[in-house]
Design an enzyme around this catalytic site. Structure first.
Site, short mmCIF file in Angstrom:
data_model
loop_
_atom_site.label_atom_id
_atom_site.label_comp_id
_atom_site.label_asym_id
_atom_site.label_seq_id
_atom_site.Cartn_x
_atom_site.Cartn_y
_atom_site.Cartn_z
N ASP A 6 0.87 -1.18 0.00
CA ASP A 6 0.00 0.00 0.00
C ASP A 6 0.91 1.23 0.00
OD1 ASP A 6 -2.36 1.58 0.18
OD2 ASP A 6 -2.07 1.79 2.33
N SER A 7 0.31 2.42 -0.15
CA SER A 7 1.12 3.64 -0.08
C SER A 7 1.68 3.83 1.33
CB SER A 7 0.26 4.85 -0.45
OG SER A 7 -0.82 4.97 0.46
N TYR A 38 -1.09 8.26 -2.48
CA TYR A 38 -1.18 7.98 -3.92
C TYR A 38 -2.37 8.70 -4.55
CZ TYR A 38 2.25 4.10 -3.95
OH TYR A 38 3.39 3.34 -3.90
N CYS A 69 -4.39 -1.65 -1.87
CA CYS A 69 -4.45 -0.22 -2.20
C CYS A 69 -5.42 -0.06 -3.37
CB CYS A 69 -3.05 0.24 -2.60
SG CYS A 69 -2.99 1.97 -3.12
N GLU A 147 -2.52 9.15 7.10
CA GLU A 147 -1.12 8.75 6.94
C GLU A 147 -0.18 9.66 7.73
OE1 GLU A 147 -0.24 5.99 5.13
OE2 GLU A 147 1.85 6.30 5.68
N CYS A 178 -11.00 2.80 0.40
CA CYS A 178 -9.59 3.18 0.53
C CYS A 178 -9.18 2.50 1.81
CB CYS A 178 -9.43 4.69 0.65
SG CYS A 178 -7.76 5.15 1.20
N HIS A 180 -7.11 3.04 3.95
CA HIS A 180 -6.83 3.89 5.11
C HIS A 180 -8.11 4.15 5.94
CE1 HIS A 180 -3.01 4.77 3.14
NE2 HIS A 180 -2.63 5.50 4.18
N1 DGL Z 1 -4.83 3.10 0.95
C1 DGL Z 1 -4.83 3.40 -0.42
C2 DGL Z 1 -6.13 3.11 -1.12
O1 DGL Z 1 -6.77 2.14 -0.76
C3 DGL Z 1 -4.04 4.62 -0.86
C4 DGL Z 1 -4.46 5.93 -0.28
C5 DGL Z 1 -3.51 7.04 -0.73
O2 DGL Z 1 -2.30 6.84 -0.62
O3 DGL Z 1 -4.00 8.08 -1.20
O4 DGL Z 1 -6.51 3.75 -2.05
#
Ligand code: DGL
Length: 263
Positions: A6-7, A38, A69, A147, A178, A180
């Site tokens: 993941d990011s 990301y 991600c 993050e 997402c 996160h």
């Molecule tokens: N956790 C990631 C997702 O599911 C990336 C979020 C990000 O880095 O913007 O999209």
């Protein structure tokens, strides 16, 4: 060996869901902390970053990959590197298991994700194939706030706007698309309570974990290794909170050109 990426911290909840079901699986987790978030990046920038990530994971011995991600899903099969052309990887990503779990429920779904995810249209296309109506909602700042360990107040402001938009569009389920977002599920619940809504929050982590158990080899020694592209105290504290009490290591990955030599 299973490689998860993941990011940054988002995929850790997916990792946790996998480990709950497969404590013996050998897993390397790559968090691209130097390049998170990301969401604001273009499809080709994200594809380049995934290319780098896959090289790290390949060098660490991983051939079975979980793209934890959503922002990477549209790019993951289009990574312009030799490794993928060799088909050495088997990849599970977030979109397919989410759609497989939600489409049969025949409800109106608000899909909340980063700009990259929503802009890509990947959820819109996948749900449309099965005739499911969705409300795609980009939540631009939220993953970056999580993050960077931002305050609850900042996070709540971003969540409130997305929740209001989902409710205005009469959604019946909110998909946290997402990885996160489930880390602030309590803030989502608070915003829904403020709006007197009992709408369901869906976290796809379990659906992805089930797919991993079905398809990947999960018998090993339970090795758990974290690689990050830049030192991050937020990342380390999430890992300690989620995996404290188990044996694990965290290292900053060496610059990618060192890794290239070994691939
Ligand atoms: N956790 C990631 C997702 O599911 C990336 C979020 C990000 O880095 O913007 O999209």
């Amino acid at each position: 060996m299973i490689g998860i990426f993941d990011s940054g911290v988002g995929g850790l909840a997916v990792l946790q869901a996998i480990r709950k079901r497969a404590s013996k699986a050998d897993i390397v987790y790559f968090g691209d902390t130097a390049n998170a978030p990301y969401g604001p990046k273009s499809k080709s920038e994200i594809a380049d970053l995934i290319g780098m990530t896959l090289r790290y994971l390949h060098a660490a011995g991983c051939t079975q990959i979980v793209s934890a991600c959503n922002s990477a899903s549209v790019s993951v099969h289009a990574v312009p590197i030799d490794l993928l052309r060799l088909h050495v990887f088997d990849v599970i990503e977030m979109v397919e298991p989410t759609v497989a779990a939600l489409a049969p429920r025949k409800k109106k779904i608000a899909v909340l994700g980063t700009e990259a995810t929503i802009r890509s249209g990947i959820y819109q296309d996948a749900f449309q194939k099965g005739g499911t109506q969705i409300v795609p909602i980009a939540v631009p700042a939220l993953a970056g706030l999580i993050e960077s360990g931002a305050s609850q107040g900042e996070i709540k402001a971003a969540v409130r706007e997305a929740v209001e938009s989902a409710l205005k569009n009469s959604a019946e389920i909110i998909s946290l698309s997402c990885t996160h977002y489930p880390f602030v599920a309590d803030v989502f619940a608070e915003c829904l309570k403020d709006q007197r809504s009992t709408i369901e929050l869906f976290d796809p982590a379990d659906a992805v974990a089930q797919e991993v158990i079905k398809r990947f080899s999960i018998e090993g020694t339970g090795k758990l290794q974290f690689l990050i592209s830049k030192e991050s105290s937020v990342f380390s504290s999430y890992v300690a909170e989620l995996f404290g009490g188990t044996d694990y290591s965290i290292e900053v990955a060496p610059p990618v050109y060192h890794v290239l030599k070994t691939v």
